[in-house]
Motif scaffolding. Structure first.
Motif, PDB file in Angstrom:
ATOM      1  N   SER A 201     -59.355   0.472   5.786  1.00  0.00           N
ATOM      2  CA  SER A 201     -59.724   1.774   6.340  1.00  0.00           C
ATOM      3  C   SER A 201     -61.162   2.105   5.994  1.00  0.00           C
ATOM      4  O   SER A 201     -61.613   1.881   4.874  1.00  0.00           O
ATOM      5  CB  SER A 201     -58.794   2.858   5.764  1.00  0.00           C
ATOM      6  N   GLY A 202     -61.884   2.678   6.954  1.00  0.00           N
ATOM      7  CA  GLY A 202     -63.244   3.137   6.684  1.00  0.00           C
ATOM      8  C   GLY A 202     -63.948   3.557   7.954  1.00  0.00           C
ATOM      9  O   GLY A 202     -63.805   2.918   8.996  1.00  0.00           O
ATOM     10  N   GLY A 203     -64.715   4.635   7.899  1.00  0.00           N
ATOM     11  CA  GLY A 203     -65.340   5.210   9.067  1.00  0.00           C
ATOM     12  C   GLY A 203     -66.508   4.411   9.612  1.00  0.00           C
ATOM     13  O   GLY A 203     -66.942   3.404   9.038  1.00  0.00           O
ATOM     14  N   LEU A 204     -67.011   4.885  10.732  1.00  0.00           N
ATOM     15  CA  LEU A 204     -68.154   4.284  11.422  1.00  0.00           C
ATOM     16  C   LEU A 204     -69.284   5.301  11.446  1.00  0.00           C
ATOM     17  O   LEU A 204     -69.111   6.408  11.946  1.00  0.00           O
ATOM     18  CB  LEU A 204     -67.750   3.894  12.845  1.00  0.00           C
TER      19      LEU A 204
ATOM     20  N   GLY B  77     -71.902  -1.229   0.468  1.00  0.00           N
ATOM     21  CA  GLY B  77     -71.591  -0.279  -0.591  1.00  0.00           C
ATOM     22  C   GLY B  77     -70.554   0.741  -0.178  1.00  0.00           C
ATOM     23  O   GLY B  77     -69.672   1.115  -0.958  1.00  0.00           O
ATOM     24  N   LEU B  78     -70.644   1.193   1.068  1.00  0.00           N
ATOM     25  CA  LEU B  78     -69.675   2.164   1.575  1.00  0.00           C
ATOM     26  C   LEU B  78     -68.277   1.563   1.673  1.00  0.00           C
ATOM     27  O   LEU B  78     -67.273   2.231   1.392  1.00  0.00           O
ATOM     28  CB  LEU B  78     -70.126   2.669   2.941  1.00  0.00           C
ATOM     29  N   ALA B  79     -68.197   0.288   2.078  1.00  0.00           N
ATOM     30  CA  ALA B  79     -66.899  -0.384   2.173  1.00  0.00           C
ATOM     31  C   ALA B  79     -66.248  -0.513   0.801  1.00  0.00           C
ATOM     32  O   ALA B  79     -65.032  -0.307   0.655  1.00  0.00           O
ATOM     33  CB  ALA B  79     -67.060  -1.762   2.821  1.00  0.00           C
ATOM     34  N   ARG B  80     -67.045  -0.841  -0.205  1.00  0.00           N
ATOM     35  CA  ARG B  80     -66.497  -0.904  -1.576  1.00  0.00           C
ATOM     36  C   ARG B  80     -66.012   0.466  -2.019  1.00  0.00           C
ATOM     37  O   ARG B  80     -64.954   0.592  -2.657  1.00  0.00           O
ATOM     38  CB  ARG B  80     -67.582  -1.438  -2.516  1.00  0.00           C
ATOM     39  N   GLY B  81     -66.753   1.496  -1.651  1.00  0.00           N
ATOM     40  CA  GLY B  81     -66.313   2.847  -1.982  1.00  0.00           C
ATOM     41  C   GLY B  81     -64.998   3.209  -1.334  1.00  0.00           C
ATOM     42  O   GLY B  81     -64.166   3.908  -1.921  1.00  0.00           O
ATOM     43  N   MET B  82     -64.764   2.724  -0.109  1.00  0.00           N
ATOM     44  CA  MET B  82     -63.497   3.006   0.558  1.00  0.00           C
ATOM     45  C   MET B  82     -62.325   2.337  -0.148  1.00  0.00           C
ATOM     46  O   MET B  82     -61.229   2.901  -0.223  1.00  0.00           O
ATOM     47  CB  MET B  82     -63.552   2.553   2.017  1.00  0.00           C
ATOM     48  N   THR B  83     -62.535   1.136  -0.665  1.00  0.00           N
ATOM     49  CA  THR B  83     -61.482   0.492  -1.456  1.00  0.00           C
ATOM     50  C   THR B  83     -61.099   1.379  -2.636  1.00  0.00           C
ATOM     51  O   THR B  83     -59.908   1.550  -2.955  1.00  0.00           O
ATOM     52  CB  THR B  83     -61.957  -0.881  -1.962  1.00  0.00           C
ATOM     53  N   MET B  84     -62.110   1.961  -3.274  1.00  0.00           N
ATOM     54  CA  MET B  84     -61.860   2.832  -4.419  1.00  0.00           C
ATOM     55  C   MET B  84     -61.130   4.102  -4.012  1.00  0.00           C
ATOM     56  O   MET B  84     -60.181   4.539  -4.677  1.00  0.00           O
ATOM     57  CB  MET B  84     -63.181   3.172  -5.101  1.00  0.00           C
ATOM     58  N   LYS B  85     -61.551   4.721  -2.898  1.00  0.00           N
ATOM     59  CA  LYS B  85     -60.904   5.953  -2.448  1.00  0.00           C
ATOM     60  C   LYS B  85     -59.430   5.733  -2.131  1.00  0.00           C
ATOM     61  O   LYS B  85     -58.574   6.558  -2.481  1.00  0.00           O
ATOM     62  CB  LYS B  85     -61.626   6.493  -1.209  1.00  0.00           C
TER      63      LYS B  85
ATOM     64  N   ASP C 119     -68.977  10.428  -5.199  1.00  0.00           N
ATOM     65  CA  ASP C 119     -68.440  10.492  -3.847  1.00  0.00           C
ATOM     66  C   ASP C 119     -67.068   9.862  -3.703  1.00  0.00           C
ATOM     67  O   ASP C 119     -66.233  10.352  -2.942  1.00  0.00           O
ATOM     68  CB  ASP C 119     -69.413   9.830  -2.869  1.00  0.00           C
ATOM     69  N   VAL C 120     -66.804   8.773  -4.416  1.00  0.00           N
ATOM     70  CA  VAL C 120     -65.533   8.060  -4.221  1.00  0.00           C
ATOM     71  C   VAL C 120     -64.328   8.932  -4.544  1.00  0.00           C
ATOM     72  O   VAL C 120     -63.230   8.698  -4.040  1.00  0.00           O
ATOM     73  CB  VAL C 120     -65.478   6.756  -5.060  1.00  0.00           C
ATOM     74  N   VAL C 121     -64.547   9.956  -5.381  1.00  0.00           N
ATOM     75  CA  VAL C 121     -63.495  10.929  -5.652  1.00  0.00           C
ATOM     76  C   VAL C 121     -63.698  12.175  -4.792  1.00  0.00           C
ATOM     77  O   VAL C 121     -62.807  12.605  -4.056  1.00  0.00           O
ATOM     78  CB  VAL C 121     -63.458  11.306  -7.146  1.00  0.00           C
ATOM     79  N   VAL C 122     -64.881  12.744  -4.860  1.00  0.00           N
ATOM     80  CA  VAL C 122     -65.151  14.067  -4.286  1.00  0.00           C
ATOM     81  C   VAL C 122     -64.881  14.139  -2.790  1.00  0.00           C
ATOM     82  O   VAL C 122     -64.295  15.113  -2.300  1.00  0.00           O
ATOM     83  CB  VAL C 122     -66.607  14.471  -4.599  1.00  0.00           C
ATOM     84  N   ASN C 123     -65.337  13.147  -2.024  1.00  0.00           N
ATOM     85  CA  ASN C 123     -65.206  13.261  -0.564  1.00  0.00           C
ATOM     86  C   ASN C 123     -64.065  12.424   0.001  1.00  0.00           C
ATOM     87  O   ASN C 123     -64.050  12.100   1.185  1.00  0.00           O
ATOM     88  CB  ASN C 123     -66.529  12.923   0.137  1.00  0.00           C
ATOM     89  N   SER C 124     -63.092  12.118  -0.837  1.00  0.00           N
ATOM     90  CA  SER C 124     -61.987  11.255  -0.404  1.00  0.00           C
ATOM     91  C   SER C 124     -60.865  12.007   0.301  1.00  0.00           C
ATOM     92  O   SER C 124     -59.914  11.400   0.798  1.00  0.00           O
ATOM     93  CB  SER C 124     -61.407  10.510  -1.613  1.00  0.00           C
ATOM     94  N   GLY C 125     -60.972  13.329   0.382  1.00  0.00           N
ATOM     95  CA  GLY C 125     -59.876  14.119   0.918  1.00  0.00           C
ATOM     96  C   GLY C 125     -59.594  13.881   2.392  1.00  0.00           C
ATOM     97  O   GLY C 125     -58.431  13.847   2.809  1.00  0.00           O
ATOM     98  N   THR C 126     -60.651  13.716   3.202  1.00  0.00           N
ATOM     99  CA  THR C 126     -60.435  13.521   4.641  1.00  0.00           C
ATOM    100  C   THR C 126     -59.648  12.250   4.913  1.00  0.00           C
ATOM    101  O   THR C 126     -58.700  12.238   5.709  1.00  0.00           O
ATOM    102  CB  THR C 126     -61.781  13.463   5.388  1.00  0.00           C
ATOM    103  N   ASN C 127     -60.055  11.167   4.273  1.00  0.00           N
ATOM    104  CA  ASN C 127     -59.368   9.893   4.469  1.00  0.00           C
ATOM    105  C   ASN C 127     -57.895  10.004   4.077  1.00  0.00           C
ATOM    106  O   ASN C 127     -57.007   9.551   4.816  1.00  0.00           O
ATOM    107  CB  ASN C 127     -60.054   8.813   3.641  1.00  0.00           C
ATOM    108  N   ALA C 128     -57.640  10.613   2.937  1.00  0.00           N
ATOM    109  CA  ALA C 128     -56.254  10.754   2.486  1.00  0.00           C
ATOM    110  C   ALA C 128     -55.448  11.619   3.449  1.00  0.00           C
ATOM    111  O   ALA C 128     -54.287  11.310   3.747  1.00  0.00           O
ATOM    112  CB  ALA C 128     -56.224  11.344   1.082  1.00  0.00           C
ATOM    113  N   TRP C 129     -56.075  12.700   3.938  1.00  0.00           N
ATOM    114  CA  TRP C 129     -55.368  13.592   4.868  1.00  0.00           C
ATOM    115  C   TRP C 129     -54.962  12.846   6.129  1.00  0.00           C
ATOM    116  O   TRP C 129     -53.849  13.039   6.630  1.00  0.00           O
ATOM    117  CB  TRP C 129     -56.260  14.776   5.221  1.00  0.00           C
TER     118      TRP C 129
END
Length: 392
Positions: A32-35, A48-56, A317-327
């Motif tokens: 999962s990860g945005g464009l 870097g963003l893709a690695r962050g998505m793994t963390m989120k 960011d990996v914590v703070v802005n992870s809400g949209t993806n989880a929702w």
């Protein structure tokens, strides 16, 4: 850190512009990860963003949920999203990425793109949905797709639920940090860079919680008022790109240069626009106590080290802005319904737990919140791998 599973660069035959896709990990065969679309986007940035998505994904893992964490991925296109060639380029990129979107990459809006625009381009590219790769993991695809469509149709005071949940998560991160430090909401000042999807919703939730939004920046510059800006008026005067019509400013509101938000007299800074906004040079201007990363990768690592040495806390960011993806996934998998109150309650409770765990771990380990977030991910990844299997 291991190399990503997939890393590719695509060159558009019409414009010569480049697009990128990086799949960091697959869990149950899906990532999962945005464009995003922005001028100057690079493969390194998307990696870097893709690695962050793994963390989120890992951070929101709850074995009691129907939502199964996915792997991390990200797409990027090097183009000005407001340029005349942008939409055609987006459609051609999606056509080129069709095998990946159909099989293992679920995507959606990110910097420079709205979900409505992505959905329109996805249909024109001949795809069923930007998240169709996850459909085989659903118990009831028809019900799940209907639930998500209903959720995207929900509006709260003129703003779509899909836009608000991310800002709700960022705002809750701020409030959790204030609570932990014993700082009252009333009188706490906030400066926000960006009034788009994430920044606008964050400003609304913080203002409604009693904080004072004293500065907001968009592409035209910074709007400021030490007594507090009228956030709702600014939101109502935005265009599709988050730029505010200055005619709504009041007599006491000031227009300042675009980077003035950095040195705003505020306790909290919320960079909610672009990556790499805070570097080793401009970090010297920051007097805030907290920087809360609503955007992806807005503080470069060397700057974060300097800020930490000065006692400035960066909530990552990996914590703070992870809400949209989880929702998205809570709704699609059926852990919550297409209801605003339910979405906000789940987002707040989940973000509160994550922020508290991260800050407690940072205190216990004597390290930064970002290092603590990485440690929490390292604890969870083996559990996810053992239960579901994943590919590096």
């Amino acid at each position: 850190m291991t190399a990503p599973l997939v890393s590719l660069t695509w060159t558009d035959h019409v414009t010569g512009r480049q697009g990128f896709l990086v799949v960091d990990r697959l869990v149950r065969g899906v990532a999962s990860g945005g464009l995003r679309m922005r001028p100057g986007c690079t493969l390194e940035e998307v990696t870097g963003l893709a690695r962050g998505m793994t963390m989120k994904e890992a951070l929101h893992y709850n074995p009691e949920d129907r939502y199964v964490p996915l792997g991390g991925a990200k797409g990027g296109i090097d183009c000005d999203p407001q340029g005349p060639e942008a939409y055609g380029l987006l459609v051609r990129y999606l056509r080129a990425m069709r095998p990946y979107i159909e099989r293992f990459w679920t995507t959606g809006e990110d910097l420079g793109l709205t979900q409505d625009l992505v959905d329109r381009a996805v249909a024109e590219a001949g795809l069923v949905s930007s998240v169709q790769a996850v459909y085989p993991l659903l118990d009831d695809e028809t019900a799940a797709r209907g639930r998500l469509a209903d959720a995207f149709a929900v509006e709260v005071d003129g703003i779509g639920l899909d836009e608000l949940v991310g800002g709700c998560g960022v705002a809750e991160s701020v409030l959790a940090a204030l609570d932990r430090a014993g700082v009252p909401y009333a009188g706490t000042r906030v400066a926000v860079q960006g009034l788009g999807t994430m920044g606008g919703a964050t400003a609304r939730f913080l203002a409604r919680a009693g904080l004072r939004v004293v500065a907001v920046a968009d592409v035209k510059g910074t709007m400021a008022n030490p007594a507090g800006l009228d956030v709702e008026a600014l939101l109502a005067a935005r265009d599709a790109y988050g730029t505010v019509d200055r005619s709504v400013l009041r007599a006491a509101d000031r227009e300042l240069p675009g980077d003035a938000w950095l040195s705003a007299d505020a306790e909290v800074l919320v960079p909610a626009a672009v990556s790499y906004a805070i570097d080793t040079a401009n970090q010297e201007r920051i007097t805030a106590r907290w920087i809360v990363e609503a955007a992806n990768m807005p503080v470069i690592p060397a700057a974060e080290e300097l800020l930490a040495a000065r006692g400035v806390t960066v909530l990552p960011d990996v914590v703070v802005n992870s809400g949209t993806n989880a929702w998205w996934w809570w709704t699609l998998f059926g852990d919550i319904g297409p209801d605003a109150d339910e979405a906000f309650a789940r987002t707040r409770s989940s973000m509160r737990v994550l922020i508290d765990r991260m800050l407690a771990r940072a205190e216990a380990d004597g390290t930064t919140p970002r290092a603590a977030a990485h440690a929490l991910v390292a604890d969870r990844l083996p559990v996810i791998a053992e239960r579901y299997g994943w590919y590096r």
